[in-house]
Design a protein around this motif. Structure first.
Motif, short mmCIF file in Angstrom:
data_model
loop_
_atom_site.label_atom_id
_atom_site.label_comp_id
_atom_site.label_asym_id
_atom_site.label_seq_id
_atom_site.Cartn_x
_atom_site.Cartn_y
_atom_site.Cartn_z
N ILE A 109 0.86 -1.19 0.00
CA ILE A 109 0.00 0.00 0.00
C ILE A 109 0.89 1.23 0.00
O ILE A 109 1.87 1.31 0.74
CB ILE A 109 -0.93 0.00 1.23
N GLU A 110 0.53 2.18 -0.82
CA GLU A 110 1.33 3.40 -0.91
C GLU A 110 1.21 4.19 0.39
O GLU A 110 0.14 4.30 0.98
CB GLU A 110 0.85 4.24 -2.08
N ARG A 112 1.32 7.42 0.93
CA ARG A 112 0.73 8.76 0.86
C ARG A 112 -0.76 8.71 1.17
O ARG A 112 -1.41 7.66 1.03
CB ARG A 112 0.98 9.40 -0.49
N ALA A 113 -1.31 9.85 1.56
CA ALA A 113 -2.75 9.95 1.87
C ALA A 113 -3.54 10.01 0.57
O ALA A 113 -3.13 10.66 -0.40
CB ALA A 113 -3.02 11.18 2.71
N HIS A 114 -4.66 9.36 0.55
CA HIS A 114 -5.52 9.33 -0.62
C HIS A 114 -6.74 10.22 -0.40
O HIS A 114 -7.22 10.38 0.71
CB HIS A 114 -5.96 7.90 -0.93
N LYS A 115 -7.25 10.77 -1.48
CA LYS A 115 -8.43 11.62 -1.44
C LYS A 115 -9.66 10.77 -1.20
O LYS A 115 -9.87 9.76 -1.89
CB LYS A 115 -8.56 12.38 -2.75
N VAL A 116 -10.45 11.13 -0.21
CA VAL A 116 -11.66 10.37 0.13
C VAL A 116 -12.87 11.17 -0.34
O VAL A 116 -13.02 12.35 -0.02
CB VAL A 116 -11.75 10.11 1.65
#
Length: 122
Positions: A109-110, A112-116
């Motif tokens: 899993i990357e 970085r934070a993902h856009k939700v």
């Protein structure tokens, strides 16, 4: 030009009468197959005598547990014979390993934070 003999070899080394010795040559495919067939036949040769022994032990002692133990011990013989016979010869020290270890530092899993995206409530 004549060939001079080597340290431990004669001048005819490598000819039809005196073939050259190749010490690092692997066994041929036919020899490997023959050895695997011998292993398979050796292991499977215990199967029928085990069944005959189970029948004889039941007729002698009239104890089904002894006969069933012998039959139970003979049940995995075909499976073991196939596994052992299909095994390849052991690897030599000089054989190249195909696993190079690349990609072991990557995570699944990357980080970085993902856009939700949330659904709007009605």
């Amino acid at each position: 030009m004549t060939r001079t003999p080597g340290f431990y070899s004669s001048a005819e080394s490598g000819s039809a009468r005196h073939p050259a010795l190749i010490t690092e040559a692997q066994t041929s495919v036919e020899e490997q197959h023959r050895a695997r067939v011998k292993k398979y036949m050796f292991i499977m040769s215990f199967r029928i005598p085990a069944l005959v022994l189970a029948a004889a032990s039941y007729s002698i002692w009239a104890n089904p547990w002894i006969a069933m133990a012998i039959v139970g011990a003979s049940i995995p013989l075909p499976w073991m014979a196939v596994l052992i016979a299909n095994d390849r010869p052991p690897r030599s020290k000089d054989e190249v390993s195909r696993y190079d270890g690349r990609g072991t530092e990557r995570t699944a899993i990357e980080p970085r934070a993902h856009k939700v995206i949330e659904a709007a409530e009605d």
